[in-house]
Design a protein around this motif. Sequence first.
Motif, short mmCIF file in Angstrom:
data_model
loop_
_atom_site.label_atom_id
_atom_site.label_comp_id
_atom_site.label_asym_id
_atom_site.label_seq_id
_atom_site.Cartn_x
_atom_site.Cartn_y
_atom_site.Cartn_z
N GLU A 69 19.97 15.79 0.35
CA GLU A 69 19.47 14.83 1.33
C GLU A 69 19.55 13.41 0.77
N GLY A 70 20.01 12.47 1.59
CA GLY A 70 20.13 11.08 1.16
C GLY A 70 21.47 10.73 0.56
N HIS A 71 22.40 11.70 0.54
CA HIS A 71 23.73 11.45 0.01
C HIS A 71 24.76 11.51 1.14
N ARG A 72 25.79 10.71 1.03
CA ARG A 72 26.84 10.63 2.05
C ARG A 72 28.18 10.45 1.34
N LEU A 73 29.24 11.01 1.93
CA LEU A 73 30.58 10.88 1.35
C LEU A 73 31.55 10.32 2.38
N ILE A 74 32.23 9.25 2.00
CA ILE A 74 33.34 8.69 2.77
C ILE A 74 34.61 8.98 1.97
N PHE A 75 35.55 9.71 2.60
CA PHE A 75 36.71 10.22 1.86
C PHE A 75 37.99 9.83 2.61
N ALA A 76 38.84 9.06 1.96
CA ALA A 76 40.10 8.60 2.54
C ALA A 76 41.28 9.40 2.00
N ASN A 77 42.16 9.82 2.89
CA ASN A 77 43.38 10.52 2.52
C ASN A 77 44.50 10.13 3.47
N ARG A 78 45.72 10.57 3.19
CA ARG A 78 46.83 10.29 4.09
C ARG A 78 46.80 11.22 5.30
N LYS A 79 46.74 12.53 5.04
CA LYS A 79 46.76 13.52 6.12
C LYS A 79 45.66 14.54 5.90
N ALA A 80 45.34 15.31 6.95
CA ALA A 80 44.28 16.31 6.87
C ALA A 80 44.56 17.33 5.78
N GLN A 81 45.83 17.66 5.56
CA GLN A 81 46.19 18.66 4.55
C GLN A 81 45.94 18.16 3.13
N ASP A 82 45.72 16.86 2.98
CA ASP A 82 45.49 16.28 1.65
C ASP A 82 44.02 16.28 1.24
N ILE A 83 43.13 16.67 2.14
CA ILE A 83 41.69 16.60 1.85
C ILE A 83 41.31 17.68 0.85
N ILE A 84 40.95 17.28 -0.34
CA ILE A 84 40.59 18.21 -1.42
C ILE A 84 39.22 18.83 -1.14
N LEU A 85 39.15 20.16 -1.25
CA LEU A 85 37.90 20.91 -1.08
C LEU A 85 37.21 20.59 0.25
N LYS A 86 38.00 20.46 1.29
CA LYS A 86 37.47 20.07 2.60
C LYS A 86 36.36 21.00 3.06
N LYS A 87 36.59 22.30 3.01
CA LYS A 87 35.61 23.27 3.50
C LYS A 87 34.32 23.21 2.68
N GLU A 88 34.44 23.18 1.36
CA GLU A 88 33.26 23.15 0.50
C GLU A 88 32.45 21.87 0.70
N LEU A 89 33.14 20.73 0.77
CA LEU A 89 32.44 19.45 0.94
C LEU A 89 31.74 19.40 2.29
N LYS A 90 32.36 19.98 3.31
CA LYS A 90 31.71 20.04 4.63
C LYS A 90 30.46 20.90 4.57
N GLU A 91 30.52 22.01 3.86
CA GLU A 91 29.35 22.88 3.73
C GLU A 91 28.23 22.19 2.98
N ILE A 92 28.59 21.38 1.99
CA ILE A 92 27.57 20.68 1.20
C ILE A 92 26.92 19.55 1.99
N LEU A 93 27.75 18.74 2.65
CA LEU A 93 27.26 17.49 3.23
C LEU A 93 27.03 17.53 4.74
N GLN A 94 27.57 18.55 5.40
CA GLN A 94 27.42 18.66 6.86
C GLN A 94 27.90 17.39 7.55
N ASN A 95 27.05 16.77 8.38
CA ASN A 95 27.47 15.59 9.14
C ASN A 95 27.43 14.30 8.32
N ARG A 96 27.18 14.42 7.03
CA ARG A 96 27.21 13.24 6.15
C ARG A 96 28.55 13.15 5.39
N PHE A 97 29.53 13.89 5.87
CA PHE A 97 30.89 13.91 5.30
C PHE A 97 31.82 13.22 6.29
N HIS A 98 32.33 12.04 5.89
CA HIS A 98 33.15 11.22 6.78
C HIS A 98 34.57 11.11 6.23
#
Length: 209
Positions: free
Chosen positions: A118-147
């Motif tokens: 709680e209180g943490h947020r992630l903004i993650f920039a990439n070129r394409k959706a396939q480039d997002i490292i650990l997308k599923k895990e980061l989404k599970e960790i941060l929920q709607n605080r993953f941008h």
Amino acid sequence: MAHNVIQLSIEKPEPFTYNLGQAVEISLPEGKNFLKAPFTLTSIYEKDKDLQFIIKIYQKHHGITAKLAQLKVNDSILISEAWDSFTYKGPGVFIAAGSGITPFIPILRLLKEQNNIEGHRLIFANRKAQDIILKKELKEILQNRFHNILSRDHLSHHAFGHIDYEFLEATISNTNQNFYLCGPISLLKSAKKDLVKLGVNQNLIQTIY
């Protein structure tokens, strides 16, 4: 993981200690010289037996990442002592581009395990959706605080463009918190400038190279 990323696990030498978010220099022999580059440890000392790294592979560069991708079981590499890549000072916003996510992975995992995300947020920039490292895990960790924001993918449901003033203004509501930035130097400079413009005190901003 991602289409061009590997997880490298190596046996932890004794004695060798490290702290959360620290990095080492990895060296590989190349003729009479060595290929060298820094990489962040993504393992957690108290929890993981091996040293772990998440490494983005740049095959076209024919450099150290391409060589690391070719390693086999029982191959040897050289590593330096660990050093601080950044200092975690408490809840805030992590801003990363590409492999710049790696210093933040172990702290996010530990915070989730400790139920302190709680209180943490992630903004993650990439070129394409396939480039997002650990997308599923980061989404599970941060929920709607993953941008996510993508610079070369119009077709995904993620934001399109770059981390700029307008995007930060729309995403960040609290400027009185910690900001951790890691990625290309151009991003570090522009994002820090935009955060200051938003009203963030420079003392709350860490840039990680």
